[in-house]
Scaffold this motif. Structure first.
Motif, PDB file in Angstrom:
ATOM      1  N   LEU A 217       0.822  -1.214   0.000  1.00 16.16           N
ATOM      2  CA  LEU A 217       0.000   0.000   0.000  1.00 16.16           C
ATOM      3  C   LEU A 217       0.858   1.267   0.000  1.00 16.16           C
ATOM      4  CD1 LEU A 217      -2.923  -0.951   2.425  1.00 16.16           C
ATOM      5  CD2 LEU A 217      -3.012  -0.734  -0.055  1.00 16.16           C
ATOM      6  N   TYR A 218       1.929   1.275   0.783  1.00 20.77           N
ATOM      7  CA  TYR A 218       2.795   2.448   0.820  1.00 20.77           C
ATOM      8  C   TYR A 218       3.527   2.609  -0.509  1.00 20.77           C
ATOM      9  CZ  TYR A 218       2.160   3.584   5.750  1.00 20.77           C
ATOM     10  OH  TYR A 218       1.634   3.984   6.948  1.00 20.77           O
ATOM     11  N   ASN A 219       3.923   1.488  -1.096  1.00 24.17           N
ATOM     12  CA  ASN A 219       4.574   1.525  -2.406  1.00 24.17           C
ATOM     13  C   ASN A 219       3.615   2.077  -3.452  1.00 24.17           C
ATOM     14  OD1 ASN A 219       7.220   0.934  -3.291  1.00 24.17           O
ATOM     15  ND2 ASN A 219       6.450  -0.730  -4.537  1.00 24.17           N
ATOM     16  N   TYR A 220       2.350   1.645  -3.383  1.00 24.04           N
ATOM     17  CA  TYR A 220       1.311   2.149  -4.302  1.00 24.04           C
ATOM     18  C   TYR A 220       1.198   3.671  -4.204  1.00 24.04           C
ATOM     19  CZ  TYR A 220      -3.340   3.864  -5.361  1.00 24.04           C
ATOM     20  OH  TYR A 220      -4.368   4.637  -5.804  1.00 24.04           O
ATOM     21  N   GLY A 221       1.080   4.186  -2.968  1.00 22.29           N
ATOM     22  CA  GLY A 221       0.913   5.621  -2.770  1.00 22.29           C
ATOM     23  C   GLY A 221       2.093   6.423  -3.293  1.00 22.29           C
ATOM     24  N   ASN A 222       3.294   5.937  -3.029  1.00 18.97           N
ATOM     25  CA  ASN A 222       4.495   6.662  -3.452  1.00 18.97           C
ATOM     26  C   ASN A 222       4.694   6.624  -4.960  1.00 18.97           C
ATOM     27  OD1 ASN A 222       5.339   7.478  -0.867  1.00 18.97           O
ATOM     28  ND2 ASN A 222       6.184   5.474  -0.451  1.00 18.97           N
ATOM     29  N   VAL A 223       4.505   5.449  -5.561  1.00 24.79           N
ATOM     30  CA  VAL A 223       4.643   5.337  -7.026  1.00 24.79           C
ATOM     31  C   VAL A 223       3.599   6.225  -7.713  1.00 24.79           C
ATOM     32  CG1 VAL A 223       4.407   3.771  -8.999  1.00 24.79           C
ATOM     33  CG2 VAL A 223       5.693   3.041  -6.992  1.00 24.79           C
ATOM     34  N   GLU A 224       2.378   6.236  -7.169  1.00 24.64           N
ATOM     35  CA  GLU A 224       1.304   7.074  -7.732  1.00 24.64           C
ATOM     36  C   GLU A 224       1.720   8.541  -7.762  1.00 24.64           C
ATOM     37  OE1 GLU A 224      -2.913   6.890  -9.046  1.00 24.64           O
ATOM     38  OE2 GLU A 224      -1.353   5.416  -8.722  1.00 24.64           O
ATOM     39  N   ALA A 225       2.250   9.025  -6.631  1.00 21.98           N
ATOM     40  CA  ALA A 225       2.655  10.432  -6.533  1.00 21.98           C
ATOM     41  C   ALA A 225       3.769  10.756  -7.532  1.00 21.98           C
ATOM     42  CB  ALA A 225       3.123  10.737  -5.108  1.00 21.98           C
ATOM     43  N   ILE A 226       4.728   9.841  -7.680  1.00 28.11           N
ATOM     44  CA  ILE A 226       5.866  10.100  -8.590  1.00 28.11           C
ATOM     45  C   ILE A 226       5.417  10.064 -10.049  1.00 28.11           C
ATOM     46  CG2 ILE A 226       8.140   9.304  -9.347  1.00 28.11           C
ATOM     47  CD1 ILE A 226       8.550   8.201  -6.491  1.00 28.11           C
ATOM     48  N   ILE A 227       4.562   9.092 -10.413  1.00 25.36           N
ATOM     49  CA  ILE A 227       4.078   9.019 -11.807  1.00 25.36           C
ATOM     50  C   ILE A 227       3.268  10.267 -12.157  1.00 25.36           C
ATOM     51  CG2 ILE A 227       2.585   7.773 -13.417  1.00 25.36           C
ATOM     52  CD1 ILE A 227       3.406   5.177 -12.048  1.00 25.36           C
ATOM     53  N   LEU A 228       2.416  10.727 -11.224  1.00 25.41           N
ATOM     54  CA  LEU A 228       1.643  11.957 -11.462  1.00 25.41           C
ATOM     55  C   LEU A 228       2.578  13.156 -11.641  1.00 25.41           C
ATOM     56  CD1 LEU A 228      -1.286  11.437  -8.934  1.00 25.41           C
ATOM     57  CD2 LEU A 228      -1.471  11.454 -11.420  1.00 25.41           C
ATOM     58  N   THR A 229       3.713  13.139 -10.947  1.00 23.06           N
ATOM     59  CA  THR A 229       4.718  14.203 -11.105  1.00 23.06           C
ATOM     60  C   THR A 229       5.349  14.144 -12.497  1.00 23.06           C
ATOM     61  OG1 THR A 229       5.191  14.030  -8.741  1.00 23.06           O
ATOM     62  CG2 THR A 229       6.777  15.235 -10.068  1.00 23.06           C
ATOM     63  N   VAL A 230       5.687  12.938 -12.951  1.00 18.87           N
ATOM     64  CA  VAL A 230       6.261  12.766 -14.305  1.00 18.87           C
ATOM     65  C   VAL A 230       5.259  13.256 -15.357  1.00 18.87           C
ATOM     66  CG1 VAL A 230       7.089  11.078 -15.999  1.00 18.87           C
ATOM     67  CG2 VAL A 230       7.757  10.850 -13.600  1.00 18.87           C
ATOM     68  N   MET A 231       3.968  12.953 -15.139  1.00 17.16           N
ATOM     69  CA  MET A 231       2.927  13.382 -16.079  1.00 17.16           C
ATOM     70  C   MET A 231       2.787  14.910 -16.091  1.00 17.16           C
ATOM     71  SD  MET A 231       0.159  10.373 -15.281  1.00 17.16           S
ATOM     72  CE  MET A 231      -1.118  10.877 -16.422  1.00 17.16           C
TER      73      MET A 231
ATOM     74  N   ILE B 276       7.965  16.960  -2.232  1.00 20.05           N
ATOM     75  CA  ILE B 276       8.705  17.253  -3.472  1.00 20.05           C
ATOM     76  C   ILE B 276       7.822  17.079  -4.711  1.00 20.05           C
ATOM     77  CG2 ILE B 276      10.660  16.554  -4.928  1.00 20.05           C
ATOM     78  CD1 ILE B 276      12.197  15.964  -2.314  1.00 20.05           C
ATOM     79  N   PRO B 277       7.115  15.920  -4.880  1.00 18.66           N
ATOM     80  CA  PRO B 277       6.218  15.805  -6.047  1.00 18.66           C
ATOM     81  C   PRO B 277       5.147  16.892  -6.094  1.00 18.66           C
ATOM     82  CG  PRO B 277       6.556  13.659  -5.040  1.00 18.66           C
ATOM     83  CD  PRO B 277       7.175  14.662  -4.125  1.00 18.66           C
ATOM     84  N   LEU B 278       4.589  17.232  -4.925  1.00 17.46           N
ATOM     85  CA  LEU B 278       3.561  18.276  -4.871  1.00 17.46           C
ATOM     86  C   LEU B 278       4.128  19.612  -5.335  1.00 17.46           C
ATOM     87  CD1 LEU B 278       0.599  18.656  -3.976  1.00 17.46           C
ATOM     88  CD2 LEU B 278       1.443  19.303  -1.725  1.00 17.46           C
ATOM     89  N   THR B 279       5.340  19.916  -4.905  1.00 19.46           N
ATOM     90  CA  THR B 279       6.002  21.168  -5.308  1.00 19.46           C
ATOM     91  C   THR B 279       6.232  21.199  -6.818  1.00 19.46           C
ATOM     92  OG1 THR B 279       7.128  21.239  -3.165  1.00 19.46           O
ATOM     93  CG2 THR B 279       8.012  22.645  -4.909  1.00 19.46           C
ATOM     94  N   ILE B 280       6.713  20.087  -7.374  1.00 17.49           N
ATOM     95  CA  ILE B 280       6.982  20.014  -8.817  1.00 17.49           C
ATOM     96  C   ILE B 280       5.688  20.170  -9.616  1.00 17.49           C
ATOM     97  CG2 ILE B 280       7.783  18.514 -10.704  1.00 17.49           C
ATOM     98  CD1 ILE B 280       9.776  17.288  -8.663  1.00 17.49           C
ATOM     99  N   ILE B 281       4.617  19.502  -9.146  1.00 20.07           N
ATOM    100  CA  ILE B 281       3.325  19.578  -9.858  1.00 20.07           C
ATOM    101  C   ILE B 281       2.780  21.006  -9.822  1.00 20.07           C
ATOM    102  CG2 ILE B 281       0.901  18.837  -9.774  1.00 20.07           C
ATOM    103  CD1 ILE B 281       1.973  16.065  -8.832  1.00 20.07           C
ATOM    104  N   ILE B 282       2.812  21.634  -8.630  1.00 20.93           N
ATOM    105  CA  ILE B 282       2.317  23.014  -8.502  1.00 20.93           C
ATOM    106  C   ILE B 282       3.142  23.954  -9.374  1.00 20.93           C
ATOM    107  CG2 ILE B 282       2.082  24.964  -6.898  1.00 20.93           C
ATOM    108  CD1 ILE B 282       1.369  22.851  -4.724  1.00 20.93           C
ATOM    109  N   TYR B 283       4.467  23.802  -9.323  1.00 16.19           N
ATOM    110  CA  TYR B 283       5.350  24.657 -10.136  1.00 16.19           C
ATOM    111  C   TYR B 283       5.052  24.474 -11.630  1.00 16.19           C
ATOM    112  CZ  TYR B 283       9.540  26.444 -12.417  1.00 16.19           C
ATOM    113  OH  TYR B 283      10.394  27.119 -13.243  1.00 16.19           O
ATOM    114  N   SER B 284       4.878  23.193 -12.063  1.00 17.40           N
ATOM    115  CA  SER B 284       4.592  22.905 -13.481  1.00 17.40           C
ATOM    116  C   SER B 284       3.315  23.602 -13.930  1.00 17.40           C
ATOM    117  CB  SER B 284       4.462  21.392 -13.701  1.00 17.40           C
ATOM    118  OG  SER B 284       5.663  20.731 -13.397  1.00 17.40           O
ATOM    119  N   TYR B 285       2.277  23.548 -13.099  1.00 13.34           N
ATOM    120  CA  TYR B 285       0.997  24.138 -13.500  1.00 13.34           C
ATOM    121  C   TYR B 285       0.982  25.653 -13.387  1.00 13.34           C
ATOM    122  CZ  TYR B 285      -1.198  19.818 -14.685  1.00 13.34           C
ATOM    123  OH  TYR B 285      -1.511  18.653 -15.330  1.00 13.34           O
ATOM    124  N   ILE B 286       1.813  26.231 -12.511  1.00 14.35           N
ATOM    125  CA  ILE B 286       1.956  27.694 -12.485  1.00 14.35           C
ATOM    126  C   ILE B 286       2.586  28.160 -13.794  1.00 14.35           C
ATOM    127  CG2 ILE B 286       3.240  29.608 -11.406  1.00 14.35           C
ATOM    128  CD1 ILE B 286       2.793  28.170  -8.698  1.00 14.35           C
TER     129      ILE B 286
END
Length: 600
Positions: free
Chosen positions: A107-121, A211-221
């Motif tokens: 479950l923890y692996n799922y959550g972390n991989v999800e966050a990183i893939i969404l960051t790559v996207m 870190i992923p949240l920061t990258i995603i927010i920065y990308s969309y700004i």
């Protein structure tokens, strides 16, 4: 005694999952919902993976990320739902020591991989919109594969350290207050100091979510800055390409944040039903409708020589068929319980029964035709069928809000005028109010329906997956001023008046509750909570549809517009039986008795 517990924990003892204690009364219903969710998740995600693999035109960075997201969601759901379903049917709600740590890791692996893939996207969208000329050199297939491989391996090793740190702890307890194992629950059972685990846990949260949240927010700004400078057409295209990713991201992050906050702060004040739903939302909220479904479209799936439309539609049809079966079963069960149980022949329960009947009425106007269109080559509807569907769906919405208004009035009388309640809410008065609630929307909308019926049409394409009045009016060859004016009048009458009545009722209830004792306040909140929840579910889904008709929403991605336009038809009849069945003690008790009688 303590040594014995510690020794037992390290020799394959079982953990007790006490979260299931909150679900005892509706075990079989929860099992059916979990099974439907799991089957739909597996079918939809495997379908998406297969389409992306087989269709060469989809071998691009965004679609490769989507397929990895689907693989991860299969991984996450398989680590939770099968064991959850087994426990629902078991007398002892337990999990082995080894099984618990395997579930934590998955479950923890799922959550972390999800966050990183969404960051790559998000990064992929940033490069595509902000640096289009460099896109093909920056986002090559090789680089995408490296990024995704890093996402999986990085998460794997980081979570492995978390599990290793928890495995070394001696435990002095065996009860986990959840439906599944998580690391914080294990740490709370430890007999020794857990400072290292807590510090590393906070570090992991910052690294894997901060870190992923920061990258995603920065990308969309950056994307937003570019969008403000470009043409409307390019801006609409940019919003369209980013909309589904943002929807997926918010769905995941809201559920994940609730779990993180629940682990770090005291959440005992939150109702148990809400806690159970939100603790699973971070996993199940997106599984049933993965972001890749936007690539398929609601009525125009991706086609290829190997995946023809009719084959693909049959796969898409399965979750919709299960949803319709769930709606019919849940609402019929609720109606049967209320009819058969004499103690439930009271105003509030009679209104709940009518709400269930209306749920069947509305969903039956929508689902059968949708299911038929999904397995035909051309999704069409006859003019007569279209007008009938318009009448049923619009009267369903009007009736829903009027019944919710009557329920608010019933709660107002019960709390603010308890001595007059039995004389005002008599069976005779109630029958009149319910008859008026059914007839008034039908009569008002009959006029609206007649005004639409008289219009000559110069088009035949409805930009939705069902017929609605405004879509047909827009196809007219003549002036529709009268329809527009009457449409606004109907909206005010069928939405504004009941909404005002509900708001006034609850303002008066709050006013009385403030002056009452704490016990009386608690009782008032308990009796109103289910109605408020049902009201909010309906009003938020319905308001989007009203706004979409009156304002230009072309900048909103097509998939999101379609998805939101059907929520007020699907969500209320699906959730109302769960809300009232789970939270209303009398109904819950009666269902339990009925199920026990059937089993014995």
């Amino acid at each position: 005694m303590q040594d014995r517990k510690m020794e037992g924990a390290h020799n394959g003892s079982m953990f007790i999952l006490s979260g299931f204690g909150k679900m005892d009364t509706f075990t079989y219903f929860y099992f059916a919902c979990s099974l439907i969710l799991f089957l739909a998740t597996v079918f939809v995600n495997i379908l998406l993976i297969a389409v992306i693999i087989l269709e060469e035109s989809l071998h691009e960075p965004m679609y490769i990320c989507l397929s990895n997201l689907s693989v991860n969601e299969l991984f996450g759901s398989s680590s939770l739902l099968p064991h959850l379903m087994a426990n629902l049917l078991s007398e002892t709600k337990t999990i082995s020591y080894t099984g618990c740590f395997i579930q934590i890791f998955c479950l923890y692996n799922y959550g972390n991989v999800e966050a990183i893939i969404l960051t790559v996207m998000a990064y992929d969208r940033y490069v595509a919109i902000c640096n289009p000329l460099r896109y093909f050199t920056m986002m090559t297939k090789e680089k995408v594969y490296k990024l995704l491989t890093t996402a999986w391996l990085y998460s794997f090793f980081l979570i492995l350290i978390i599990v290793a740190l928890s495995l070394r702890l001696p435990l002095c307890g065996s009860t986990i207050e959840k439906l599944y194992c998580d690391n914080v629950s294990i740490i709370k059972l430890s007999c020794v100091d857990t400072s290292v685990n807590n510090i590393y846990g906070l570090f992991t949260i910052v690294v894997h979510f901060g870190i992923p949240l920061t990258i995603i927010i920065y990308s969309y700004i950056q994307i937003l800055k570019v969008c403000l400078k470009i043409s409307k057409e390019a801006r609409a295209r940019a919003f369209h390409t980013c909309g589904t990713h943002l929807l997926t991201f918010f769905s995941f992050i809201i559920g994940a944040l609730f779990v993180l906050l629940g682990n770090r702060v005291n959440s005992k004040a939150v109702p148990s039903f809400v806690t159970v739903i939100l603790s699973l939302e971070f996993l199940s909220g997106k599984l049933i409708c993965p972001p890749g479904s936007s690539a398929l479209g609601p009525m125009e799936p991706v086609t290829s020589p190997l995946w023809r439309r009719e084959v693909l539609s049959q796969w898409v049809e399965f979750p919709n068929l299960l949803t319709y079966i769930a709606i019919v079963s849940a609402n019929l069960l609720l109606m049967i319980i209320i009819v058969l149980e004499e103690s439930l022949h009271e105003p509030m329960y009679i209104l709940i029964g009518n709400l269930a009947a209306n749920g069947l009425y509305g969903s039956t106007a929508f689902f059968p035709k949708l299911l038929a269109n999904l397995v035909t080559e051309a999704p069409t509807i006859s003019r007569t069928g279209c007008l009938i569907q318009i009448f049923f769906i619009h009267t369903n919405a009007g009736l829903e809000i009027f019944l919710l208004a009557l329920m608010a009035y019933d709660r107002y009388m019960s709390i603010c005028n308890p001595l007059r309640y039995t004389s005002v809410m008599t069976n005779s008065n109630l029958r009149k109010l319910i008859a008026a609630a059914w007839l008034f929307p039908i009569c008002v909308f009959s006029v609206h329906f007649y005004l639409t019926l008289r219009l000559p049409l110069c088009g035949f394409i409805v930009q939705k997956i069902y017929c609605d009045n405004w879509s047909v009016v827009k196809l007219s060859c003549v002036d529709t001023f009268l329809n527009n004016i009457f449409g606004i009048f109907v909206t005010v009458l069928l939405l504004g008046v009941p909404l005002a009545l509900i708001l006034i009722s609850y303002l008066l209830i709050i006013k009385v509750s403030i002056r009452a004792s704490k016990d009386a306040q608690s009782k008032a909140m308990k009796t109103c909570a289910t109605h408020l929840l049902a009201f909010l579910v309906f009003i938020f889904t319905f308001l989007f549809e009203v706004i979409q008709h009156r304002y230009n929403t072309r900048n909103i991605p097509y998939f999101i517009r379609i998805y939101m336009s059907v929520q007020y038809i699907i969500i209320p009849p699906l959730l109302n039986p769960i809300i009232y069945g789970v939270k209303t003690q009398e109904i819950r008790t009666r269902v339990t008795k009925l199920l026990k009688r059937k089993i014995s």
